[in-house]
Design a protein around this motif. Structure first.
Motif, PDB file in Angstrom:
ATOM      1  N   ILE A 106      68.390  15.197  20.970  1.00 47.08           N
ATOM      2  CA  ILE A 106      67.334  16.020  21.559  1.00 47.08           C
ATOM      3  C   ILE A 106      66.064  15.172  21.643  1.00 47.08           C
ATOM      4  O   ILE A 106      65.630  14.622  20.633  1.00 47.08           O
ATOM      5  CB  ILE A 106      67.056  17.269  20.699  1.00 47.08           C
ATOM      6  CG1 ILE A 106      68.321  18.107  20.539  1.00 47.08           C
ATOM      7  CG2 ILE A 106      65.925  18.089  21.297  1.00 47.08           C
ATOM      8  CD1 ILE A 106      68.178  19.245  19.537  1.00 47.08           C
TER       9      ILE A 106
ATOM     10  N   ASP B 209      68.765  22.943  19.555  1.00 55.12           N
ATOM     11  CA  ASP B 209      69.574  22.731  18.336  1.00 55.12           C
ATOM     12  C   ASP B 209      70.924  23.430  18.459  1.00 55.12           C
ATOM     13  O   ASP B 209      71.970  22.871  18.113  1.00 55.12           O
ATOM     14  CB  ASP B 209      68.819  23.269  17.102  1.00 55.12           C
ATOM     15  CG  ASP B 209      67.646  22.378  16.705  1.00 55.12           C
ATOM     16  OD1 ASP B 209      66.695  22.883  16.058  1.00 55.12           O
ATOM     17  OD2 ASP B 209      67.679  21.189  17.085  1.00 55.12           O
ATOM     18  N   GLU B 210      70.899  24.670  18.981  1.00 55.24           N
ATOM     19  CA  GLU B 210      72.161  25.416  19.133  1.00 55.24           C
ATOM     20  C   GLU B 210      73.076  24.735  20.147  1.00 55.24           C
ATOM     21  O   GLU B 210      74.291  24.646  19.962  1.00 55.24           O
ATOM     22  CB  GLU B 210      71.857  26.855  19.573  1.00 55.24           C
ATOM     23  CG  GLU B 210      71.046  27.683  18.602  1.00 55.24           C
ATOM     24  CD  GLU B 210      71.825  28.131  17.369  1.00 55.24           C
ATOM     25  OE1 GLU B 210      71.239  28.814  16.525  1.00 55.24           O
ATOM     26  OE2 GLU B 210      73.034  27.753  17.254  1.00 55.24           O
TER      27      GLU B 210
ATOM     28  N   ARG C 140      63.154  24.333  20.940  1.00 53.35           N
ATOM     29  CA  ARG C 140      63.807  23.446  19.966  1.00 53.35           C
ATOM     30  C   ARG C 140      64.997  24.175  19.337  1.00 53.35           C
ATOM     31  O   ARG C 140      66.066  23.593  19.151  1.00 53.35           O
ATOM     32  CB  ARG C 140      62.775  23.031  18.916  1.00 53.35           C
ATOM     33  CG  ARG C 140      63.271  22.223  17.736  1.00 53.35           C
ATOM     34  CD  ARG C 140      63.887  20.903  18.094  1.00 53.35           C
ATOM     35  NE  ARG C 140      62.933  19.940  18.642  1.00 53.35           N
ATOM     36  CZ  ARG C 140      63.171  18.625  18.668  1.00 53.35           C
ATOM     37  NH1 ARG C 140      64.345  18.126  18.203  1.00 53.35           N
ATOM     38  NH2 ARG C 140      62.304  17.793  19.179  1.00 53.35           N
ATOM     39  N   GLN C 141      64.816  25.461  19.042  1.00 47.65           N
ATOM     40  CA  GLN C 141      65.915  26.251  18.449  1.00 47.65           C
ATOM     41  C   GLN C 141      67.093  26.301  19.413  1.00 47.65           C
ATOM     42  O   GLN C 141      68.250  26.107  19.019  1.00 47.65           O
ATOM     43  CB  GLN C 141      65.450  27.671  18.160  1.00 47.65           C
ATOM     44  CG  GLN C 141      64.558  27.823  16.946  1.00 47.65           C
ATOM     45  CD  GLN C 141      64.003  29.256  16.827  1.00 47.65           C
ATOM     46  OE1 GLN C 141      64.022  30.017  17.797  1.00 47.65           O
ATOM     47  NE2 GLN C 141      63.533  29.606  15.650  1.00 47.65           N
TER      48      GLN C 141
END
Ligand SMILES: [Zn+2]
Length: 352
Positions: free
Chosen positions: A293, A277-278, A273-274
């Motif tokens: 996403i 997000d980026e 998820r990180q």
């Protein structure tokens, strides 16, 4: 589109290389660490050469008799992929599993090491499976789950470390064209061109290894498609695709991450998820339309903790997206945005 790919993927479950180390030695001797270990239905298989090395025995493959011959203090011993027994001198000892050729090497199972190896050296052995966690995944989990836990459960994710390497699955290839644009432009071409540009940008800027599942236009076996994630230093896995809609209006990049259910085995914050997000932020910064996403139990995303994002890089059915997907400038723009997302992910990981 990814459905054909998923079913091929399932074929792969039985033999995959994994990051599972074992330690082995005659009792009382310093153990040797063996890492070329394959799992077959949850059972470790180790190359016979490596096993004999660890207990100071020598052997060779007799291609005439189609047996592996081992010189022991009790005479010649023989093992054969076709036979479920160990022959020492004139005596036969039953085996739980036949030796198997996997990836070009004759391998014996963990049960052979635990039960029969001591017969060859006339003393007991020291054996340790350093990755018992794999076996701990509850038995009712399907083979699929165990496979993905394996593959995508990197054994030593070092928190706060920069990305050491990236694996890229280049969607489709060969006869498997993927989605076709109205004029016949193929998804497989867009994924390859963008993967090549991304790989070059990553190597040039971060100086890290990048492993592509294919670097030309050919069809991949399920095993080849997964090969890039087997590299120890891989800290992120991107699956590149492009899609098609029923109307020409649908457009934009869509990012897929594992569903929370599939992620419950992973430790710590949801690294996928990180990463997504980026990537989302860097696409937005590059003025590339992003749908968002989506977390989905898509099979190739699997389970485990390896940061993994499947990118649908645009719609071949949308004129603007198509231009971005097929033109040199557009492909470089997409590759640059993905690179930027990875670099930010790497930097922010460092801060954790
Ligand atoms: Zn696709």
């Amino acid at each position: 589109m990814v459905n054909l790919f998923f079913s091929l993927f399932l074929l792969l479950f039985l033999t995959t290389p994994v990051f599972a180390d074992i330690e082995l030695a005659p009792k009382g001797k310093p153990p040797m660490r063996l890492s070329d270990v394959y799992h077959l239905q949850g059972l470790p298989y180790v190359a016979l050469d490596d096993v004999l090395d660890a207990v100071s025995l020598r052997g060779h493959w007799d291609s005439v008799k189609h047996v592996y011959r081992i010189r022991t203090a009790r005479g010649w011993a023989e093992l054969s992929p076709g036979r479920k027994n160990l022959k020492i001198g004139a005596k036969f000892y039953p085996l739980q599993e036949k030796p198997k050729f996997i990836d070009g090497r004759l391998r014996v199972s963990e049960n052979f090491i635990l039960s029969q190896l001591s017969l060859l050296i006339n003393r007991s052995i020291y054996y340790r499976n350093l990755n018992p966690v794999i076996a701990q995944y509850n038995a009712d989990e399907s083979t699929l789950d165990r496979l993905f836990s394996f593959l995508l459960h990197k054994k030593n994710i070092v928190r706060g470390q920069r990305l050491r390497g990236v694996a890229i699955d280049v969607g489709h290839g060969g006869l498997d064209t993927g989605v076709l644009a109205a004029d016949g432009y193929k998804e497989k071409q867009a994924t390859l061109d963008i993967a090549r540009r991304l790989s070059k940008t990553l190597k040039m800027n971060l100086g890290i290894p990048v492993f592509l599942s294919r670097n030309d236009d050919y069809e991949l076996t399920p095993k080849q498609r997964l090969e890039p994630v087997t590299h120890e230093e891989v800290d992120a896995w991107l699956l590149l695709h492009a899609e098609g809609g029923f109307s020409t209006t649908a457009q934009g990049v869509v990012l897929f991450v594992r569903s929370p259910q599939a992620n419950r085995l992973a430790e710590g914050p949801d690294a996928s998820r990180q990463l997504a997000d980026e990537l989302l932020a860097s696409f937005q910064q590059a003025d590339i339309p992003v749908v968002g996403i989506l977390s989905s139990p898509l099979i190739p995303l699997g389970r485990g903790s390896l940061p993994t994002v499947l990118l649908e890089l645009g719609y071949l059915t949308n004129p603007t997206d198509l231009q971005r997907l097929r033109s040199a400038g557009g492909q470089q723009q997409l590759a640059q945005a993905i690179y930027q997302g990875l670099e930010n992910f790497s930097l922010n990981r460092k801060k954790n």
